[in-house]
Enzyme design. Sequence first.
Site, PDB file in Angstrom:
ATOM      1  N   CYS A  55       0.830  -1.209   0.000  1.00 27.14           N
ATOM      2  CA  CYS A  55       0.000   0.000   0.000  1.00 27.14           C
ATOM      3  C   CYS A  55       0.873   1.272   0.000  1.00 27.14           C
ATOM      4  O   CYS A  55       1.601   1.515  -0.949  1.00 27.14           O
ATOM      5  CB  CYS A  55      -0.942  -0.052   1.212  1.00 27.14           C
ATOM      6  SG  CYS A  55      -2.445   0.926   1.015  1.00 27.14           S
ATOM      7  N   HIS A  56       0.767   2.134   1.056  1.00 26.86           N
ATOM      8  CA  HIS A  56       1.623   3.324   1.135  1.00 26.86           C
ATOM      9  C   HIS A  56       2.981   2.990   1.751  1.00 26.86           C
ATOM     10  O   HIS A  56       3.807   3.889   1.938  1.00 26.86           O
ATOM     11  CB  HIS A  56       0.938   4.418   1.952  1.00 26.86           C
ATOM     12  CG  HIS A  56      -0.269   5.004   1.285  1.00 26.86           C
ATOM     13  ND1 HIS A  56      -1.468   4.336   1.206  1.00 26.86           N
ATOM     14  CD2 HIS A  56      -0.472   6.173   0.638  1.00 26.86           C
ATOM     15  CE1 HIS A  56      -2.362   5.076   0.565  1.00 26.86           C
ATOM     16  NE2 HIS A  56      -1.791   6.200   0.200  1.00 26.86           N
TER      17      HIS A  56
END
Lengths: 167, 167, 167, 167, 167, 167
Positions: C101-102
Amino acid sequence: QSVLILVGEIYEDLELWYPKLRLIEAGAAVTVAGKEAGREYAGKNGYPCVADASLDQMDPAAFDALVVPGGFMPDKLRREAGVLDLVRRFDAAKKPIAAICHGGWIPISAGVYRGVRVTGSPGIKDDLINAGALYEDAAVVVDGHHVSSRRPDDLPDFCRALIERLR
Amino acid sequence: QSVLILVGEIYEDLELWYPKLRLIEAGAAVTVAGKEAGREYAGKNGYPCVADASLDQMDPAAFDALVVPGGFMPDKLRREAGVLDLVRRFDAAKKPIAAICHGGWIPISAGVYRGVRVTGSPGIKDDLINAGALYEDAAVVVDGHHVSSRRPDDLPDFCRALIERLR
Amino acid sequence: QSVLILVGEIYEDLELWYPKLRLIEAGAAVTVAGKEAGREYAGKNGYPCVADASLDQMDPAAFDALVVPGGFMPDKLRREAGVLDLVRRFDAAKKPIAAICHGGWIPISAGVYRGVRVTGSPGIKDDLINAGALYEDAAVVVDGHHVSSRRPDDLPDFCRALIERLR
Amino acid sequence: QSVLILVGEIYEDLELWYPKLRLIEAGAAVTVAGKEAGREYAGKNGYPCVADASLDQMDPAAFDALVVPGGFMPDKLRREAGVLDLVRRFDAAKKPIAAICHGGWIPISAGVYRGVRVTGSPGIKDDLINAGALYEDAAVVVDGHHVSSRRPDDLPDFCRALIERLR
Amino acid sequence: QSVLILVGEIYEDLELWYPKLRLIEAGAAVTVAGKEAGREYAGKNGYPCVADASLDQMDPAAFDALVVPGGFMPDKLRREAGVLDLVRRFDAAKKPIAAICHGGWIPISAGVYRGVRVTGSPGIKDDLINAGALYEDAAVVVDGHHVSSRRPDDLPDFCRALIERLR
Amino acid sequence: QSVLILVGEIYEDLELWYPKLRLIEAGAAVTVAGKEAGREYAGKNGYPCVADASLDQMDPAAFDALVVPGGFMPDKLRREAGVLDLVRRFDAAKKPIAAICHGGWIPISAGVYRGVRVTGSPGIKDDLINAGALYEDAAVVVDGHHVSSRRPDDLPDFCRALIERLR
């Protein structure tokens, strides 16, 4: 392999999501069912979960196992005759019923724990014993088609045991 | 007249505060005891309550009655041997034990409900029956020194019955 | 096998907990490290996680792999020289760095993604490309010792790939 | 006996619920009215309260007394001409108006406190005096049909005085 | 130019921060004072503000103007004799006192609004009038050294008027 | 003068509201646009903001400048082709683009920062540099029609610079 997981408000976040993702990783198809299909339920710590399906449309014949997460969700779902009937049909078919933490309240109310060796949250230990279950303090207890654990920390043991039974 | 009320995290706000204020209005001295004296506990809906005293320093001989509110607080307090012992001593002395909603989990774990007519939240109905209690669906049930109710709506009946017994 | 997972405020709840529990299930020893050992960090959805250890005392030599969860935690940790140095040492040793994800913001800031095939949240796609990575839109991308995924839904693929590399 | 209680966002939780339940215990019929019938209002600490009826359909002739809880709800309701008119009609009929804590802002705006002995939250003491009331620092002050108290701790005295006037 | 702004729990977020940043932009030195220096106060909507200084150590002689934001903070600060004394000294020195929204409660309690043309939140209109002020419904009202506005929307007019007076 | 400000969930509260109110004070007409007109978005700290207009109906020709607040809102809006196109048209017309904190992610994704001197949150410094911008650590950086700042503390400098360019 197809598995049904119960959801409702204040479900224990990891006790639903870890089995769900873990069973998918193991190749199973997972259906999360709540009182209302498409509704988003909030976990005890806030994690959202949208129900794939409505509980009253679930047919035990379509599934190979049932997972009952904890949190305070079981306190509400154990009041539903349809949920208890569903559990009894998994039990009659000797398909795995895996309950963790406070999840055990639902098999208690379904009357399927008499004479069964189980574990669960210390908070429901007396309720398990009063329901005729044989309580053990262990990370996971397997007795026939019943799999049970005590808390989120036990999830690795809980899922390992459940997946073994599904093979 | 002196009354002890139990408190802990996620106590049901009104089920603690209505009896507390009502008993004061009736002239009683009220002590709210939690695991830690002076600590602020948050109700299920957020109302704060500071414990007057520590549970493990409570002497049943100093009180005329015990009130056990609901919410999810009883799920934690029923695990405490000291709390269960306290309840058993109120029971042995035949002093009123008034439990509402999920409060009944504590007398269940203390083992004082066998053969007693009680009510409680529908969520714990099966646990009450499995513990040997005789469940009734009524706003308040009084059996000997045991007073019980189902939910916040029953508080007027709950307190009327408790106060009558204290006279 | 020993694995290090990063934690900090607003970490994505499942992206930390699923790998942690899954690696334990697979037999690995897992250490969760944040800026302060023993501090409780809250996930993006509220799930608490207590750091086992302090980031600045972590020695890459003691671990076989690094997991970098997403959420907004990486926005803060990528500013820490010590964290970036840690990542570079896992990279130099060609030990698995698994970011989801991030989470990819941290390898970006460590400068270890140049020429590497990766995926990640659509929100950081441009940052990955500008950092010299070769972006793919897939549930999991493995390139050498780099494992990456896009979001919580990808966790089963993410962990299967990571565990394969650890064997 | 029939009593009307006002509700709105950020009402003080106990200052509404204690009188409501207490009046029911005393045998009164209680109607909680807000701007919108059937809407759920949240208390200052989070306790929910669904309005039984809409304020603009309330007829003072149908009630024997009015209760005005505190919190910040009165800051909004005192801006409503219909609410002030309602209060003036209870006042003209010399029916009990019982206001607690910040509840006094509403009788102030209705202009019914001139020359009346009252108490209230220290936060509105100056507003009471500027409105022509005679402020006293006491758990409850009764002057004619006006009953007033300072804070939640005063609820036992507040309700005892109100109930006496209703007999 | 040096300006003092009051802070406390549940201050209106923009009514503090817009004047603070705007005055800094205009070249002023701004001090935010609360009951406790260094403590973080939460705005009505959650924005945090750390107090630069303690209210009881503030000397009006060191400042050219006072800003009183709204929210429910004034309900608490108007109970502090020290705060009221501070306001009276700004008033006696004819230094600008700029109050917005519910901020007017503090000048009311300080007794400095008698005969002064002001505006404020509709919620405190009656309190302003009862305190002897001449209420106007306008985005900003300036009367001598008194500047007042009704709500966050009025902040541009409020600050323009305050800054003009500071020149 | 007419200015467009972007809004979305978890926008940084002051970085939107200070420029909005400040530009109104300076005489500009301000339009706040989000994905859905009329919807209320919550700031990172909870301050609500209702979008005046829908982003996909915005015409750069109708505005003299664009403001991009920070928070985590830009992480979502930078994924929208329409938003990036909007930014490119402001850039092509050499109209001021003022981005603060994490707001810079949007010009990065629009590809308009190559060779431009900018500042921004330390959290996006590496992303700015990788996007070809020339990073400076200053309260405000102005390069042609690009205005940028690092955090809420810089708002006075940010708005002074933006307003100068609008004259």
